[in-house]
Design a protein around this motif. Sequence first.
Motif, mmCIF file in Angstrom:
data_model
loop_
_atom_site.group_PDB
_atom_site.id
_atom_site.type_symbol
_atom_site.label_atom_id
_atom_site.label_comp_id
_atom_site.label_asym_id
_atom_site.label_seq_id
_atom_site.Cartn_x
_atom_site.Cartn_y
_atom_site.Cartn_z
ATOM 1 N N PHE A 105 15.664 1.221 15.578
ATOM 2 C CA PHE A 105 16.537 2.292 16.048
ATOM 3 C C PHE A 105 16.198 2.612 17.508
ATOM 4 N N HIS A 106 17.083 3.359 18.165
ATOM 5 C CA HIS A 106 16.723 3.946 19.444
ATOM 6 C C HIS A 106 15.584 4.945 19.208
ATOM 7 N N GLY A 107 14.507 4.832 19.985
ATOM 8 C CA GLY A 107 13.376 5.729 19.838
ATOM 9 C C GLY A 107 13.326 6.743 20.965
ATOM 10 N N PRO A 108 12.287 7.554 20.983
ATOM 11 C CA PRO A 108 12.127 8.521 22.070
ATOM 12 C C PRO A 108 11.992 7.808 23.409
ATOM 13 N N ILE A 162 2.593 7.605 9.796
ATOM 14 C CA ILE A 162 3.123 7.340 8.461
ATOM 15 C C ILE A 162 4.409 8.139 8.294
ATOM 16 N N GLY A 163 5.505 7.442 7.962
ATOM 17 C CA GLY A 163 6.793 8.112 7.830
ATOM 18 C C GLY A 163 6.985 8.768 6.477
ATOM 19 N N VAL A 164 6.608 8.065 5.412
ATOM 20 C CA VAL A 164 6.671 8.561 4.032
ATOM 21 C C VAL A 164 5.473 8.001 3.300
ATOM 22 N N ASN A 165 4.875 8.800 2.418
ATOM 23 C CA ASN A 165 3.734 8.310 1.643
ATOM 24 C C ASN A 165 3.828 8.774 0.191
ATOM 25 N N GLY A 166 2.958 8.198 -0.637
ATOM 26 C CA GLY A 166 2.952 8.536 -2.053
ATOM 27 C C GLY A 166 4.060 7.860 -2.840
ATOM 28 N N THR A 167 4.665 6.838 -2.256
ATOM 29 C CA THR A 167 5.653 6.031 -2.972
ATOM 30 C C THR A 167 4.986 4.722 -3.391
ATOM 31 N N HIS A 168 5.745 3.839 -4.056
ATOM 32 C CA HIS A 168 5.119 2.668 -4.664
ATOM 33 C C HIS A 168 6.028 1.453 -4.524
ATOM 34 N N VAL A 169 5.456 0.341 -4.051
ATOM 35 C CA VAL A 169 6.159 -0.942 -3.914
ATOM 36 C C VAL A 169 7.421 -0.758 -3.070
ATOM 37 N N ASN A 170 7.235 -0.245 -1.847
ATOM 38 C CA ASN A 170 8.353 -0.083 -0.916
ATOM 39 C C ASN A 170 8.743 -1.447 -0.371
ATOM 40 N N ARG A 178 25.468 6.673 9.923
ATOM 41 C CA ARG A 178 25.385 7.132 11.311
ATOM 42 C C ARG A 178 23.965 7.070 11.856
ATOM 43 N N HIS A 179 23.191 6.125 11.346
ATOM 44 C CA HIS A 179 21.825 5.869 11.815
ATOM 45 C C HIS A 179 20.942 7.108 11.715
ATOM 46 N N ALA A 180 21.164 7.907 10.667
ATOM 47 C CA ALA A 180 20.394 9.140 10.505
ATOM 48 C C ALA A 180 18.966 8.894 10.066
ATOM 49 N N GLY A 181 18.673 7.682 9.576
ATOM 50 C CA GLY A 181 17.317 7.404 9.133
ATOM 51 C C GLY A 181 17.249 6.093 8.385
ATOM 52 N N LYS A 199 7.415 9.373 -11.948
ATOM 53 C CA LYS A 199 8.280 8.211 -12.128
ATOM 54 C C LYS A 199 8.589 7.578 -10.765
ATOM 55 N N HIS A 200 8.688 6.261 -10.773
ATOM 56 C CA HIS A 200 9.061 5.512 -9.574
ATOM 57 C C HIS A 200 10.299 4.670 -9.860
ATOM 58 N N GLY A 201 10.827 4.077 -8.788
ATOM 59 C CA GLY A 201 12.048 3.294 -8.898
ATOM 60 C C GLY A 201 13.198 3.920 -8.135
ATOM 61 N N TYR A 202 12.888 4.629 -7.039
ATOM 62 C CA TYR A 202 13.880 5.429 -6.338
ATOM 63 C C TYR A 202 14.045 5.001 -4.875
ATOM 64 N N VAL A 203 15.046 5.638 -4.246
ATOM 65 C CA VAL A 203 15.286 5.516 -2.809
ATOM 66 C C VAL A 203 14.839 6.821 -2.158
ATOM 67 N N PHE A 204 14.221 6.714 -0.975
ATOM 68 C CA PHE A 204 13.750 7.867 -0.211
ATOM 69 C C PHE A 204 14.264 7.747 1.224
ATOM 70 N N LEU A 205 14.513 8.870 1.868
ATOM 71 C CA LEU A 205 14.984 8.884 3.260
ATOM 72 C C LEU A 205 13.845 9.222 4.213
ATOM 73 N N VAL A 206 13.712 8.391 5.269
ATOM 74 C CA VAL A 206 12.818 8.687 6.387
ATOM 75 C C VAL A 206 13.705 9.109 7.556
ATOM 76 N N PRO A 207 13.785 10.398 7.898
ATOM 77 C CA PRO A 207 14.655 10.834 8.997
ATOM 78 C C PRO A 207 14.255 10.163 10.309
ATOM 79 N N ILE A 208 15.241 9.670 11.050
ATOM 80 C CA ILE A 208 14.910 8.883 12.233
ATOM 81 C C ILE A 208 14.316 9.736 13.350
ATOM 82 N N GLY A 209 14.590 11.041 13.358
ATOM 83 C CA GLY A 209 14.036 11.898 14.395
ATOM 84 C C GLY A 209 12.679 12.479 14.070
#
Length: 500
Positions: A105-108, A162-170, A178-181, A199-209
Amino acid sequence: MDISRRMFLAGGAAATGGTLFASAILSGIDSAAAASTPPRTGADPDGYTGGYGPLRPVAAADEPGAEYFALPAGFSYVVFGKTGTPMVSDPSQRNPSSHDGMAAFHGPGPTIRLTRNQEDRNAPGEGTVGGPSATRYDPLAGGGVTVLDYDPRTRRVVRDFIGVNGTHVNCAGGIAWRHAGWLTCEETVAGPADGYGRKHGYVFLVPIGARATARAEPLTAMGRFSHEAVATDRRTGVVYLTEDAGSGRGSGFYRFLPRDPARLSRGGRLQILSLKGRPRTDLRERQKPGRWLPVVWRDIDDPDPDPVIEAELPGATSVFAQGWAAGGAKFNRLEGVWAAERSFFIASTSGGDAKNGDVNADGYAEGYGQIWEYAPGEHDGDGGQLRLAFESPGGSVLDSPDNLTVSPQGNLLICEDDAGSVDGDTHPLAPGLVDVNRLIGLTRSGRTFEFLVNRFSTSELAGACFSPDGQTLFVNVYGTADAGSGFTAAITGPWRRGVL
């Protein structure tokens, strides 16, 4: 064998602001090509190189003498984010293991922001992804996402966290509307019965900002299954999802109709792809390339089943079992998916009629891989169309496609993850290695070519993606838990000279 007759993207393409577009019109594949497998000295037996010329060993620009890759003349690369090395912004944190899906993505400022999945499969209470304990989804899970801000002027990472943690087998993921994350996906259905806290087996969002670790919140309406990748329709916000339930198990292709594309947490409807008039179709083999098949979508009544029973038996509760019972189609190990202008390209790692020698527990003999194309319908009630875009005739052409991306010039670039246990292929540019992995280009005219050979290890290649300006290709060497075994590379060179 004339691979130029085997498929692909006949329309034009353009890249604007980091959004890649391609239009595809596919022709038939010569089924006779599957009768033999040429020596693995190049993807196209005619010696086609995509306009870049032959490959040769190239040392990393920041590590003279370390010839990790073979590349065409004129290309160079740097490596960073190696497994086990200190992170730039906080040296007390270490780069995690198992580098997988990724996006740019476009970064800072002048930087490019990379969101890199860490497919950590460690046991409960272990794992390599650090970060604050307060943001962890599951305190017993050690996977997640690393965010890296890369400066293309200095070719260095200037900031990471670290953008997101505590998840499993990403495993993989995709770009949100709209490139929100970055939508990171768990390729597992593990849970408390397996020793994990949630429980695992989900989708998670990492906000791009984000500037620090985000609190991990599962998007449960998008389904609990062995997620692989996602891609978002830039016009409608509909999210398409692939499933890799593993060899010998049925995997589906899904779509999520969000109530609000900008806020996926508000929920929506999960559906599985089915062929119109052909319920419960097995698409793993014996498919005719180039033929459009009309699609209907079937609702998944319970997208968050508990417990999850993977067996395809009457009364099974898994997402795929529900979808199959409703008439859904079956693929073998769906992996990468990438959005083009009006269609989506999907990799089936071991589908196809040319067999690699491995046989699954259900009797299915694995193929060398398929690339599918899905074109959404133009109005409500029109489910769209699906067709087989490309099928590998043998390992020298394409072996086990995984992550894929569309290049700025509108052609595909595909990561190999050769997990075959029988054919034991080698490559002259990777001496001493067996089951060598490459980046394979697939052109609009239907020709395949090698762009990169991993001569560092037998690890899969993953996360291939271009920078928003199209000048840098990023790719991961997945690695293991061992220090230095995995890393991210940034490749630059004369892109316009060839088809990528």
